[in-house]
Design a protein around this motif. Structure first.
Motif, PDB file in Angstrom:
ATOM      1  N   GLN A   1       5.269   7.249  -1.203  1.00 34.55           N
ATOM      2  CA  GLN A   1       5.568   6.921   0.119  1.00 34.55           C
ATOM      3  C   GLN A   1       4.956   5.740   0.690  1.00 34.55           C
ATOM      4  O   GLN A   1       3.811   5.484   0.681  1.00 34.55           O
ATOM      5  N   PRO A   2       5.717   4.660   0.754  1.00 32.77           N
ATOM      6  CA  PRO A   2       5.375   3.159   1.039  1.00 32.77           C
ATOM      7  C   PRO A   2       4.783   3.480   2.539  1.00 32.77           C
ATOM      8  O   PRO A   2       5.188   4.067   3.351  1.00 32.77           O
ATOM      9  N   VAL A   3       3.700   2.732   2.926  1.00 33.49           N
ATOM     10  CA  VAL A   3       2.628   2.751   3.894  1.00 33.49           C
ATOM     11  C   VAL A   3       2.675   1.326   4.368  1.00 33.49           C
ATOM     12  O   VAL A   3       3.216   1.295   5.601  1.00 33.49           O
TER      13      VAL A   3
ATOM     14  N   LEU B   1       0.905  -1.276   0.091  1.00 30.75           N
ATOM     15  CA  LEU B   1      -0.134   0.046  -0.041  1.00 30.75           C
ATOM     16  C   LEU B   1       0.818   1.191  -0.003  1.00 30.75           C
ATOM     17  O   LEU B   1       1.695   1.312   0.770  1.00 30.75           O
ATOM     18  N   THR B   2       0.719   1.826  -1.036  1.00 34.03           N
ATOM     19  CA  THR B   2       1.582   3.271  -1.211  1.00 34.03           C
ATOM     20  C   THR B   2       0.685   4.543  -1.400  1.00 34.03           C
ATOM     21  O   THR B   2      -0.412   4.624  -1.982  1.00 34.03           O
ATOM     22  N   ARG B   3       1.176   5.576  -0.795  1.00 32.55           N
ATOM     23  CA  ARG B   3       0.655   6.979  -0.594  1.00 32.55           C
ATOM     24  C   ARG B   3       1.294   7.874  -1.778  1.00 32.55           C
ATOM     25  O   ARG B   3       2.572   7.989  -1.763  1.00 32.55           O
ATOM     26  N   VAL B   4       0.634   8.245  -2.828  1.00 32.17           N
ATOM     27  CA  VAL B   4       1.150   8.886  -3.993  1.00 32.17           C
ATOM     28  C   VAL B   4       0.595   9.896  -4.197  1.00 32.17           C
ATOM     29  O   VAL B   4      -0.778  10.406  -4.586  1.00 32.17           O
ATOM     30  N   THR B   5       1.231  11.314  -4.263  1.00 31.43           N
ATOM     31  CA  THR B   5       0.972  12.477  -4.292  1.00 31.43           C
ATOM     32  C   THR B   5       0.712  13.084  -5.508  1.00 31.43           C
ATOM     33  O   THR B   5       1.033  12.512  -6.465  1.00 31.43           O
TER      34      THR B   5
ATOM     35  N   THR C   1       0.077  10.562   7.518  1.00 31.99           N
ATOM     36  CA  THR C   1       0.779   9.492   8.259  1.00 31.99           C
ATOM     37  C   THR C   1      -0.337   8.638   8.973  1.00 31.99           C
ATOM     38  O   THR C   1      -1.447   9.292   9.468  1.00 31.99           O
ATOM     39  N   VAL C   2      -0.278   7.394   9.106  1.00 28.12           N
ATOM     40  CA  VAL C   2      -1.265   6.507   9.935  1.00 28.12           C
ATOM     41  C   VAL C   2      -0.565   5.804  10.924  1.00 28.12           C
ATOM     42  O   VAL C   2       0.797   5.044  10.642  1.00 28.12           O
TER      43      VAL C   2
END
Length: 289
Positions: free
Chosen positions: A140-142, A130-134, A182-183
């Protein structure tokens, strides 16, 4: 129209034979319900006001589609994150093919970032991400120890994130910082019991309740913010994949289904279903890219 066991009535929005229908998303700019057929590499559109349907082939397996803030669409594809511009031109935002892996479900956070999941075709344990992509393509790897990354969504205030890694049978919840994206504090919200199917896609309504599609469970469930099960909508197909609110008032619950692996497949497997006036959905942010 058919009444379910909780009193809700489902209808067929679009009769189809999608191998793996997934990812329903309401596009308020066009008044269309978007969804995809992963294994047939197809992007579908449906205007409930006119009944008009559209179809576009994506060229490779596609796991999710979401509207972009400036127009066009973002796609979670086999080989990375792609952009469709309003004129139909395709370009890569992130092109990073990994043999044996593809994009799966994705969701847009309140800050406009795309949270994109992946999985291996053989569903190997821990083979997904699961990755956060702006909006500018920064990734950003989550989570890096995921098997089948699926439903993702946020509470109405943006301070909780819900997430499903299907084989765990859980709907998990994280604390989410809306300012940083962030989580932390992952914990179970609810678990789907043996024999009731596996949790797949999810959506969150205006009351903060979490609606979960059940693969091999022939139903959509709603869980309260405390994790209590308070609604079950039975459906005529076993492989229910995802759900999302749509329509002008975001009151209709659209539900995607699959026919892959079913022999024989029920007549409506692979169709897009809808439960009118199921509740009140949350307006979904568009991808910032």
């Amino acid at each position: 129209m058919t009444t379910t066991r909780d009193g809700a009535s489902w209808e067929v929005a679009v009769r189809a034979e999608s191998a793996l229908g997934e990812g329903p998303t309401w596009d308020p700019a066009t008044g269309r319900l978007l969804w995809i057929d992963i294994l047939n590499s197809r992007l579908h559109g449906f205007d409930p006001a006119t009944g008009r349907r559209t179809l576009r082939r994506t060229g490779q397996h596609v796991g999710a589609v979401k509207p972009r803030a400036g127009g066009g669409l973002v796609l979670n594809l086999r080989d990375g994150i792609g952009l469709l511009d309003p004129d139909g031109t395709f370009r890569w935002l992130r092109h990073e093919p990994v043999p044996g892996r593809r994009g799966n479900d994705a969701a847009v956070a309140p800050d406009g970032a795309l949270w994109a999941g992946t999985m291996r075709y053989d569903e190997a344990t821990g083979g997904g991400t699961l990755t956060r992509v702006t909006g500018d393509g920064t990734a950003q790897p989550v989570l890096g120890d995921v098997t089948v990354s699926n439903g993702t969504g946020w509470s109405p205030d943006g301070r909780l994130m819900y997430y499903i890694d299907t084989p765990t049978r859980r709907i998990d919840v994280f604390d989410h910082d809306p300012d940083t994206g962030t989580v932390t504090g992952r914990r179970p919200l609810a678990e789907v019991e043996e024999g009731a199917g596996f949790p797949d896609g999810l959506t969150v309504d205006a009351e903060g309740c979490v609606w979960v599609a059940l693969w091999d469970g022939a139903a959509v469930r709603r869980y309260t913010p405390s994790g209590a099960l308070d609604r079950v909508i039975g459906l005529p197909v076993p492989r229910v994949t995802a759900c999302a609110f749509g329509g002008p008032g975001l009151t209709d619950l659209y539900i995607t289904t699959a026919r892959v692996g079913l022999d024989p497949a029920p007549p409506l497997a692979g169709s897009l279903l809808v439960v009118p006036d199921a509740g009140e959905g949350l307006a979904q942010p568009a991808f910032a890219g």
